[in-house]
Motif scaffolding. Structure first.
Motif, PDB file in Angstrom:
ATOM      1  N   ILE A 150       0.928   8.122  -5.737  1.00 29.79           N
ATOM      2  CA  ILE A 150      -0.132   9.138  -5.745  1.00 29.79           C
ATOM      3  C   ILE A 150       0.412  10.460  -5.214  1.00 29.79           C
ATOM      4  O   ILE A 150       0.169  11.517  -5.812  1.00 29.79           O
ATOM      5  N   TYR A 151       1.164  10.414  -4.150  1.00 31.06           N
ATOM      6  CA  TYR A 151       1.682  11.659  -3.573  1.00 31.06           C
ATOM      7  C   TYR A 151       2.768  12.306  -4.448  1.00 31.06           C
ATOM      8  O   TYR A 151       2.956  13.514  -4.399  1.00 31.06           O
ATOM      9  N   ARG A 155       0.837  -1.208   0.000  1.00 30.90           N
ATOM     10  CA  ARG A 155       0.000   0.000   0.000  1.00 30.90           C
ATOM     11  C   ARG A 155       0.865   1.248   0.000  1.00 30.90           C
ATOM     12  O   ARG A 155       0.552   2.238  -0.640  1.00 30.90           O
ATOM     13  N   LYS A 156       1.965   1.182   0.729  1.00 32.08           N
ATOM     14  CA  LYS A 156       2.879   2.324   0.802  1.00 32.08           C
ATOM     15  C   LYS A 156       3.421   2.669  -0.585  1.00 32.08           C
ATOM     16  O   LYS A 156       3.561   3.839  -0.931  1.00 32.08           O
ATOM     17  N   TYR A 160       1.960   2.165  -3.549  1.00 34.74           N
ATOM     18  CA  TYR A 160       0.902   2.822  -4.319  1.00 34.74           C
ATOM     19  C   TYR A 160       0.669   4.245  -3.814  1.00 34.74           C
ATOM     20  O   TYR A 160       0.504   5.177  -4.596  1.00 34.74           O
ATOM     21  N   ARG A 161       0.659   4.408  -2.515  1.00 40.12           N
ATOM     22  CA  ARG A 161       0.440   5.736  -1.918  1.00 40.12           C
ATOM     23  C   ARG A 161       1.549   6.701  -2.344  1.00 40.12           C
ATOM     24  O   ARG A 161       1.281   7.849  -2.667  1.00 40.12           O
ATOM     25  N   ARG A 162       2.787   6.239  -2.358  1.00 39.82           N
ATOM     26  CA  ARG A 162       3.918   7.084  -2.754  1.00 39.82           C
ATOM     27  C   ARG A 162       3.727   7.588  -4.188  1.00 39.82           C
ATOM     28  O   ARG A 162       3.975   8.751  -4.489  1.00 39.82           O
TER      29      ARG A 162
END
Length: 81
Positions: free
Chosen positions: A61-62, A54-55, A57-59
């Motif tokens: 996006i950010y 998840r980290k 994918y989140r990275r």
């Protein structure tokens, strides 16, 4: 989040999170692999997506905010990332 809406072209590899993050990583994953069947392709893609946290994918996006800032600084012109 305090972001300002910015007009952009309908498609730009500089600001498409799938191009600069997901597909670039997938391209590295697939480099040098050869597949004989559709099932081998499916298995490899499943392994790729399951290997990402998840980290990760989140990275991606950010990082989009940073990519947009580069587009603004380059007056909308294409740039290498």
């Amino acid at each position: 989040m305090g972001w300002e809406c910015v007009e952009h072209p309908p498609y730009s590899p500089d600001i498409s999170s799938s191009d600069y993050y997901l597909f670039r990583s997938l391209k590295h994953w697939l480099r040098g692999k050869k597949f004989r069947t559709i099932e081998e392709i499916r298995q490899s893609l499943t392994e790729f997506f399951e290997s990402k946290t998840r980290k990760w994918y989140r990275r991606g996006i950010y990082q989009l905010e940073d990519q947009w800032q580069k587009v603004i600084e380059n007056n909308g012109e294409y740039f290498d990332y």
